[in-house]
Design a protein around this motif. Sequence first.
Motif, PDB file in Angstrom:
ATOM      1  N   GLY A 119       0.797  -1.216   0.000  1.00 48.60           N
ATOM      2  CA  GLY A 119       0.000   0.000   0.000  1.00 48.60           C
ATOM      3  C   GLY A 119       0.827   1.262   0.000  1.00 48.60           C
ATOM      4  O   GLY A 119       0.296   2.358   0.236  1.00 48.60           O
ATOM      5  N   ARG A 120       2.119   1.177  -0.301  1.00 47.07           N
ATOM      6  CA  ARG A 120       3.040   2.313  -0.164  1.00 47.07           C
ATOM      7  C   ARG A 120       3.686   2.755  -1.464  1.00 47.07           C
ATOM      8  O   ARG A 120       4.022   3.933  -1.633  1.00 47.07           O
ATOM      9  CB  ARG A 120       4.169   1.960   0.815  1.00 47.07           C
ATOM     10  N   ASP A 121       3.933   1.827  -2.371  1.00 48.12           N
ATOM     11  CA  ASP A 121       4.727   2.119  -3.567  1.00 48.12           C
ATOM     12  C   ASP A 121       4.182   1.285  -4.710  1.00 48.12           C
ATOM     13  O   ASP A 121       3.333   0.406  -4.523  1.00 48.12           O
ATOM     14  CB  ASP A 121       6.198   1.801  -3.305  1.00 48.12           C
ATOM     15  N   HIS A 122       4.683   1.516  -5.926  1.00 49.31           N
ATOM     16  CA  HIS A 122       4.224   0.747  -7.075  1.00 49.31           C
ATOM     17  C   HIS A 122       5.389   0.456  -8.005  1.00 49.31           C
ATOM     18  O   HIS A 122       6.429   1.135  -7.983  1.00 49.31           O
ATOM     19  CB  HIS A 122       3.131   1.517  -7.826  1.00 49.31           C
ATOM     20  N   THR A 123       5.197  -0.565  -8.838  1.00 50.55           N
ATOM     21  CA  THR A 123       6.166  -0.905  -9.864  1.00 50.55           C
ATOM     22  C   THR A 123       5.463  -1.700 -10.941  1.00 50.55           C
ATOM     23  O   THR A 123       4.288  -2.080 -10.793  1.00 50.55           O
ATOM     24  CB  THR A 123       7.352  -1.705  -9.275  1.00 50.55           C
ATOM     25  N   ASN A 124       6.154  -1.955 -12.041  1.00 53.52           N
ATOM     26  CA  ASN A 124       5.600  -2.780 -13.105  1.00 53.52           C
ATOM     27  C   ASN A 124       5.355  -4.190 -12.574  1.00 53.52           C
ATOM     28  O   ASN A 124       6.256  -4.828 -12.038  1.00 53.52           O
ATOM     29  CB  ASN A 124       6.567  -2.815 -14.291  1.00 53.52           C
ATOM     30  N   GLY A 125       4.137  -4.690 -12.730  1.00 55.16           N
ATOM     31  CA  GLY A 125       3.785  -5.991 -12.186  1.00 55.16           C
ATOM     32  C   GLY A 125       4.490  -7.164 -12.837  1.00 55.16           C
ATOM     33  O   GLY A 125       4.453  -8.279 -12.306  1.00 55.16           O
TER      34      GLY A 125
END
Length: 262
Positions: A119-125
């Motif tokens: 719930g804090r960061d994102h990236t390419n799945g």
Amino acid sequence: MIFACKPTIRRLALTVGLFGAISGTAAAEDGKPMGDGAIKGVVELFTSQGCSSCPPADAALKKLVDEGGVVALAYHVDYWNYLGWADTLASKQNTERQYAYARMLGRYGVYTPQAILNGRDHTNGSDLPAIKNRLALMEAKGKGLSVPVDASIGGDEISIKVGAGTGRANVVIVYFDRARVVNVEKGENSGKKIAYWHAVRDIQTIGMWDGKPAEFTLPASVLIEGQGNSGCAVLLQSMKDKETPGAIIGAATVLAGPQGKL
């Protein structure tokens, strides 16, 4: 368009005797904990059957499920349906959750495949090494899952126990189908037979946690569709405001099947 994230209500429906639990641990095929048994993080993949870039990410999520150690969830979104194939696992609610995360991240748009981490960061799945590295870095920086969460079945009830910590958070139940195989007949993935894992069906907020040890009880008397193919995750998630999710600080999984086997 940016949607508001408003979880719908559904009773937890798990059949007693057919269901087991993984209480803050990851289980191998024989039901034994993998590694040191601790959940290292939560990976929420936003994906679509109508997106040609998504099958590698769906396969990466499957690897995370097989390896254990994380709570891995797939949210199928509906905004690619116009390309010619209506995702059979998609929902508006899943799309709303992704847009809510976009607000949290300060982003103006969304994309697939996108993996939200704790719930804090994102990236390419599709980038499995990046997902693992970022989860490890979060844990090292104290941004991992710091509050113990235990979920177990006894009698006709499901008992959820949350340990002590700091802050406030929602106790969120995410219902999913453990495995689905779909023949995609139109769109960018036309002609492909694709396996999907932990596809989210519904989300329910069942209560609040204020930093003190707390217990929550749900019924286990109603059988949901899918029977042995179903499961749910328990997420302890802080909120930036009433409609914007924030950091996930605790998690556990309850799976259908004998002894909660994967």
